[in-house]
Design a protein around this motif. Structure first.
Motif, PDB file in Angstrom:
ATOM      1  N   ALA A 144     -60.912 -41.530  20.418  1.00  0.00           N
ATOM      2  CA  ALA A 144     -62.454 -42.377  19.983  1.00  0.00           C
ATOM      3  C   ALA A 144     -63.085 -41.224  18.806  1.00  0.00           C
ATOM      4  CB  ALA A 144     -63.224 -42.489  20.916  1.00  0.00           C
ATOM      5  N   VAL A 145     -63.016 -40.235  19.209  1.00  0.00           N
ATOM      6  CA  VAL A 145     -64.465 -39.190  18.299  1.00  0.00           C
ATOM      7  C   VAL A 145     -63.379 -38.800  16.644  1.00  0.00           C
ATOM      8  CG1 VAL A 145     -64.640 -36.662  18.268  1.00  0.00           C
ATOM      9  CG2 VAL A 145     -64.724 -37.662  20.159  1.00  0.00           C
ATOM     10  N   ALA A 146     -61.810 -39.160  17.017  1.00  0.00           N
ATOM     11  CA  ALA A 146     -61.261 -39.395  15.640  1.00  0.00           C
ATOM     12  C   ALA A 146     -61.309 -40.387  15.569  1.00  0.00           C
ATOM     13  CB  ALA A 146     -59.866 -38.678  16.057  1.00  0.00           C
ATOM     14  N   GLY A 147     -61.397 -41.597  15.777  1.00  0.00           N
ATOM     15  CA  GLY A 147     -61.313 -43.042  15.470  1.00  0.00           C
ATOM     16  C   GLY A 147     -62.872 -43.677  14.747  1.00  0.00           C
ATOM     17  N   ALA A 148     -63.802 -42.320  15.001  1.00  0.00           N
ATOM     18  CA  ALA A 148     -65.238 -42.157  14.388  1.00  0.00           C
ATOM     19  C   ALA A 148     -65.454 -41.860  13.280  1.00  0.00           C
ATOM     20  CB  ALA A 148     -66.152 -41.250  15.603  1.00  0.00           C
ATOM     21  N   VAL A 149     -64.835 -40.585  13.232  1.00  0.00           N
ATOM     22  CA  VAL A 149     -64.074 -39.762  11.906  1.00  0.00           C
ATOM     23  C   VAL A 149     -63.552 -40.921  10.815  1.00  0.00           C
ATOM     24  CG1 VAL A 149     -63.094 -37.848  10.678  1.00  0.00           C
ATOM     25  CG2 VAL A 149     -64.466 -37.099  12.758  1.00  0.00           C
ATOM     26  N   LEU A 150     -62.226 -41.439  11.262  1.00  0.00           N
ATOM     27  CA  LEU A 150     -61.662 -42.634  10.669  1.00  0.00           C
ATOM     28  C   LEU A 150     -62.750 -42.951   9.807  1.00  0.00           C
ATOM     29  CD1 LEU A 150     -59.051 -43.983   9.201  1.00  0.00           C
ATOM     30  CD2 LEU A 150     -59.352 -45.144  11.719  1.00  0.00           C
ATOM     31  N   ALA A 151     -63.375 -44.403  11.118  1.00  0.00           N
ATOM     32  CA  ALA A 151     -64.929 -45.150   9.943  1.00  0.00           C
ATOM     33  C   ALA A 151     -65.151 -44.326   8.975  1.00  0.00           C
ATOM     34  CB  ALA A 151     -65.310 -45.138  11.432  1.00  0.00           C
ATOM     35  N   LEU A 152     -66.097 -43.033   9.379  1.00  0.00           N
ATOM     36  CA  LEU A 152     -66.498 -42.630   7.900  1.00  0.00           C
ATOM     37  C   LEU A 152     -65.589 -42.900   6.553  1.00  0.00           C
ATOM     38  CD1 LEU A 152     -69.266 -41.096   7.772  1.00  0.00           C
ATOM     39  CD2 LEU A 152     -68.269 -39.033   8.344  1.00  0.00           C
ATOM     40  N   ALA A 153     -64.425 -41.996   6.881  1.00  0.00           N
ATOM     41  CA  ALA A 153     -63.549 -41.810   6.056  1.00  0.00           C
ATOM     42  C   ALA A 153     -63.668 -43.620   5.426  1.00  0.00           C
ATOM     43  CB  ALA A 153     -62.528 -41.166   6.605  1.00  0.00           C
ATOM     44  N   MET A 154     -62.791 -44.343   5.957  1.00  0.00           N
ATOM     45  CA  MET A 154     -63.366 -45.510   5.346  1.00  0.00           C
ATOM     46  C   MET A 154     -64.443 -46.315   4.833  1.00  0.00           C
ATOM     47  SD  MET A 154     -60.652 -47.433   8.746  1.00  0.00           S
ATOM     48  CE  MET A 154     -60.839 -49.011   7.663  1.00  0.00           C
ATOM     49  N   TRP A 155     -65.296 -45.887   5.598  1.00  0.00           N
ATOM     50  CA  TRP A 155     -66.256 -46.526   4.864  1.00  0.00           C
ATOM     51  C   TRP A 155     -66.808 -45.998   3.943  1.00  0.00           C
ATOM     52  CZ3 TRP A 155     -71.605 -42.940   3.972  1.00  0.00           C
ATOM     53  CH2 TRP A 155     -72.818 -43.633   3.365  1.00  0.00           C
ATOM     54  N   LEU A 156     -66.362 -44.104   2.967  1.00  0.00           N
ATOM     55  CA  LEU A 156     -66.886 -43.553   1.932  1.00  0.00           C
ATOM     56  C   LEU A 156     -65.382 -44.058   1.256  1.00  0.00           C
ATOM     57  CD1 LEU A 156     -66.772 -40.016   3.669  1.00  0.00           C
ATOM     58  CD2 LEU A 156     -68.476 -41.341   2.230  1.00  0.00           C
ATOM     59  N   LEU A 157     -64.326 -44.648   1.700  1.00  0.00           N
ATOM     60  CA  LEU A 157     -63.711 -44.925   0.358  1.00  0.00           C
ATOM     61  C   LEU A 157     -64.295 -45.855  -0.015  1.00  0.00           C
ATOM     62  CD1 LEU A 157     -59.569 -43.811   2.380  1.00  0.00           C
ATOM     63  CD2 LEU A 157     -61.068 -43.055  -0.186  1.00  0.00           C
ATOM     64  N   GLU A 158     -65.041 -46.955   0.800  1.00  0.00           N
ATOM     65  CA  GLU A 158     -65.475 -48.890  -0.287  1.00  0.00           C
ATOM     66  C   GLU A 158     -66.129 -48.256  -1.492  1.00  0.00           C
ATOM     67  OE1 GLU A 158     -67.648 -50.209   3.074  1.00  0.00           O
ATOM     68  OE2 GLU A 158     -65.968 -50.504   4.359  1.00  0.00           O
ATOM     69  N   ASN A 159     -66.614 -46.738  -1.327  1.00  0.00           N
ATOM     70  CA  ASN A 159     -67.018 -47.274  -2.705  1.00  0.00           C
ATOM     71  C   ASN A 159     -66.605 -46.381  -3.675  1.00  0.00           C
ATOM     72  OD1 ASN A 159     -69.462 -47.968  -1.432  1.00  0.00           O
ATOM     73  ND2 ASN A 159     -69.689 -45.760  -1.103  1.00  0.00           N
ATOM     74  N   VAL A 160     -64.867 -45.678  -3.513  1.00  0.00           N
ATOM     75  CA  VAL A 160     -63.620 -45.737  -4.320  1.00  0.00           C
ATOM     76  C   VAL A 160     -62.707 -46.392  -5.136  1.00  0.00           C
ATOM     77  CG1 VAL A 160     -62.749 -43.685  -5.028  1.00  0.00           C
ATOM     78  CG2 VAL A 160     -65.215 -42.718  -3.360  1.00  0.00           C
ATOM     79  N   SER A 161     -63.052 -45.746  -6.614  1.00  0.00           N
ATOM     80  CA  SER A 161     -61.876 -47.405  -6.358  1.00  0.00           C
ATOM     81  C   SER A 161     -60.183 -46.828  -6.470  1.00  0.00           C
ATOM     82  CB  SER A 161     -61.574 -47.920  -8.518  1.00  0.00           C
ATOM     83  OG  SER A 161     -63.373 -48.337  -8.137  1.00  0.00           O
ATOM     84  N   LEU A 162     -59.514 -46.769  -5.198  1.00  0.00           N
ATOM     85  CA  LEU A 162     -58.259 -46.480  -4.979  1.00  0.00           C
ATOM     86  C   LEU A 162     -57.912 -47.431  -4.474  1.00  0.00           C
ATOM     87  CD1 LEU A 162     -59.146 -43.313  -2.629  1.00  0.00           C
ATOM     88  CD2 LEU A 162     -58.400 -42.914  -5.797  1.00  0.00           C
ATOM     89  N   ASN A 163     -56.788 -47.574  -4.364  1.00  0.00           N
ATOM     90  CA  ASN A 163     -55.283 -48.819  -4.275  1.00  0.00           C
ATOM     91  C   ASN A 163     -54.792 -48.449  -3.395  1.00  0.00           C
ATOM     92  OD1 ASN A 163     -53.196 -46.646  -3.706  1.00  0.00           O
ATOM     93  ND2 ASN A 163     -52.286 -47.068  -6.219  1.00  0.00           N
ATOM     94  N   ASP A 164     -54.288 -49.835  -2.289  1.00  0.00           N
ATOM     95  CA  ASP A 164     -54.346 -49.754  -0.728  1.00  0.00           C
ATOM     96  C   ASP A 164     -52.869 -48.448  -0.549  1.00  0.00           C
ATOM     97  OD1 ASP A 164     -55.683 -51.658  -0.731  1.00  0.00           O
ATOM     98  OD2 ASP A 164     -54.101 -53.430  -0.436  1.00  0.00           O
ATOM     99  N   PHE A 165     -52.416 -48.106  -1.041  1.00  0.00           N
ATOM    100  CA  PHE A 165     -51.277 -47.014  -0.628  1.00  0.00           C
ATOM    101  C   PHE A 165     -52.027 -45.847  -0.271  1.00  0.00           C
ATOM    102  CE2 PHE A 165     -49.152 -43.250  -0.974  1.00  0.00           C
ATOM    103  CZ  PHE A 165     -47.863 -43.698  -0.391  1.00  0.00           C
ATOM    104  N   CYS A 166     -53.377 -45.302  -1.627  1.00  0.00           N
ATOM    105  CA  CYS A 166     -54.056 -44.365  -1.574  1.00  0.00           C
ATOM    106  C   CYS A 166     -55.234 -44.389  -0.274  1.00  0.00           C
ATOM    107  CB  CYS A 166     -54.321 -44.579  -3.004  1.00  0.00           C
ATOM    108  SG  CYS A 166     -53.982 -43.204  -4.212  1.00  0.00           S
ATOM    109  N   ASN A 167     -55.075 -45.176   0.147  1.00  0.00           N
ATOM    110  CA  ASN A 167     -56.237 -45.753   1.254  1.00  0.00           C
ATOM    111  C   ASN A 167     -56.370 -45.177   2.356  1.00  0.00           C
ATOM    112  OD1 ASN A 167     -58.370 -46.006  -0.775  1.00  0.00           O
ATOM    113  ND2 ASN A 167     -58.640 -48.608  -0.852  1.00  0.00           N
ATOM    114  N   ASN A 168     -54.656 -45.324   2.395  1.00  0.00           N
ATOM    115  CA  ASN A 168     -54.484 -45.792   3.787  1.00  0.00           C
ATOM    116  C   ASN A 168     -53.151 -43.924   4.136  1.00  0.00           C
ATOM    117  OD1 ASN A 168     -53.991 -48.526   5.030  1.00  0.00           O
ATOM    118  ND2 ASN A 168     -53.488 -49.058   2.955  1.00  0.00           N
ATOM    119  N   ALA A 169     -52.705 -43.305   2.943  1.00  0.00           N
ATOM    120  CA  ALA A 169     -52.325 -42.042   3.032  1.00  0.00           C
ATOM    121  C   ALA A 169     -53.751 -40.917   3.611  1.00  0.00           C
ATOM    122  CB  ALA A 169     -52.066 -42.064   1.743  1.00  0.00           C
ATOM    123  N   ILE A 170     -55.036 -41.557   2.851  1.00  0.00           N
ATOM    124  CA  ILE A 170     -55.817 -40.436   3.228  1.00  0.00           C
ATOM    125  C   ILE A 170     -56.708 -40.712   4.541  1.00  0.00           C
ATOM    126  CG2 ILE A 170     -58.512 -40.343   2.902  1.00  0.00           C
ATOM    127  CD1 ILE A 170     -58.293 -40.708  -0.728  1.00  0.00           C
TER     128      ILE A 170
END
Length: 260
Positions: A144-170
């Motif tokens: 759950a703690v790791a999931g919270a960090v993942l959610a934060l990373a996904m929120w930050l990536l929403e403002n960055v123009s990257l393709n799906d491969f890069c988003n999922n790799a990150i």
């Protein structure tokens, strides 16, 4: 009848369904039902996983053909259900063409859950997946703690123009590296395998793969193969991210790995 509005209504319905993860045959059926209310000689829709082609042709009217590319796709079963309901009501005569077009625009903007609620749900999903896979309470808390960090990373990536491969790799990198750090310094007794697997589940392309199989079984081979490749690329990106995190962690920690 306003044939241009009819075409716009049909294409909008198809675009919403396709971008929400609907199967190809379902999108085509919905569009064809709407188009055939025009009662013209030719009313057809051809749908691929990345685009829509629709045409109306009859001696009484100028031929109308629309080609629309559908870029980003997600999973939103509520929107698919709404579009199905609107198309049925229109074809049955309960909605006028203008009303159906307006309802589709509302459906496109409808959000059941706010972005914060979606990110918060990731925390619960990751923790309970770790428990479902046979982990302990400690494993669930760590995931759950790791999931919270993942959610934060996904929120930050929403403002960055990257393709799906890069988003999922990150995302895969963040999951693995966070799990390593949690085991090293905060939860040393957790099962690292279960924590990583449980945290990965929100970005696993399970629905995409299932839809690809359904498209293939329905004879839409090009779309089925395309979606299978899409699911494979996502899985490869996640694996690459996790593998990169393992290499980086090993180099920083001097060769120390944490699996028991």
């Amino acid at each position: 009848m306003d044939y241009k509005m009819l075409m716009e209504t049909a294409v909008s319905a198809g675009e919403i369904m396709l971008s929400s993860g609907a199967e190809i045959y379902r999108v085509e059926d919905t569009m064809n039902y709407i188009l055939r209310t025009a009662q013209v000689r030719t009313a057809d829709a051809y749908v691929l996983s990345t685009g829509i082609i629709a045409t109306l042709e009859d001696p009484r009217i100028d031929t109308i053909t629309v080609v629309r590319r559908v870029g980003r796709r997600s999973t939103n079963l509520n929107r698919i259900c709404q579009v199905n309901d609107i198309s049925r009501k229109y074809c049955a005569g309960y909605l006028s063409l203008e009303e159906a077009n307006g309802e589709l625009k509302k459906a496109e903007r409808t959000l059941i859950y706010r972005d914060f609620a979606k990110k918060l749900s990731i925390v619960g999903v990751t923790g309970f997946f770790a428990l479902l896979l046979g982990g302990s309470i400690l494993d669930g808390i760590t995931a759950a703690v790791a999931g919270a960090v993942l959610a934060l990373a996904m929120w930050l990536l929403e403002n960055v123009s990257l393709n799906d491969f890069c988003n999922n790799a990150i995302g895969g990198f963040v999951i693995a590296y966070t799990s390593f750090a949690l085991k090293q310094w905060i939860f040393p007794g957790c099962n690292l395998d279960l924590v990583i697997i449980g945290t990965i589940m929100p970005i696993v392309p399970g629905v995409t793969f299932t839809t690809a199989i359904r498209d293939t079984l329905n004879g839409d081979y090009s779309s089925g193969v395309a979606r299978m490749v899409e699911a494979a690329v996502v899985a490869l990106a996640v694996a690459a991210g996790v593998g990169t995190a393992m290499v980086v962690w090993k180099s920083i920690m001097g060769g120390s790995m944490l699996w028991s």
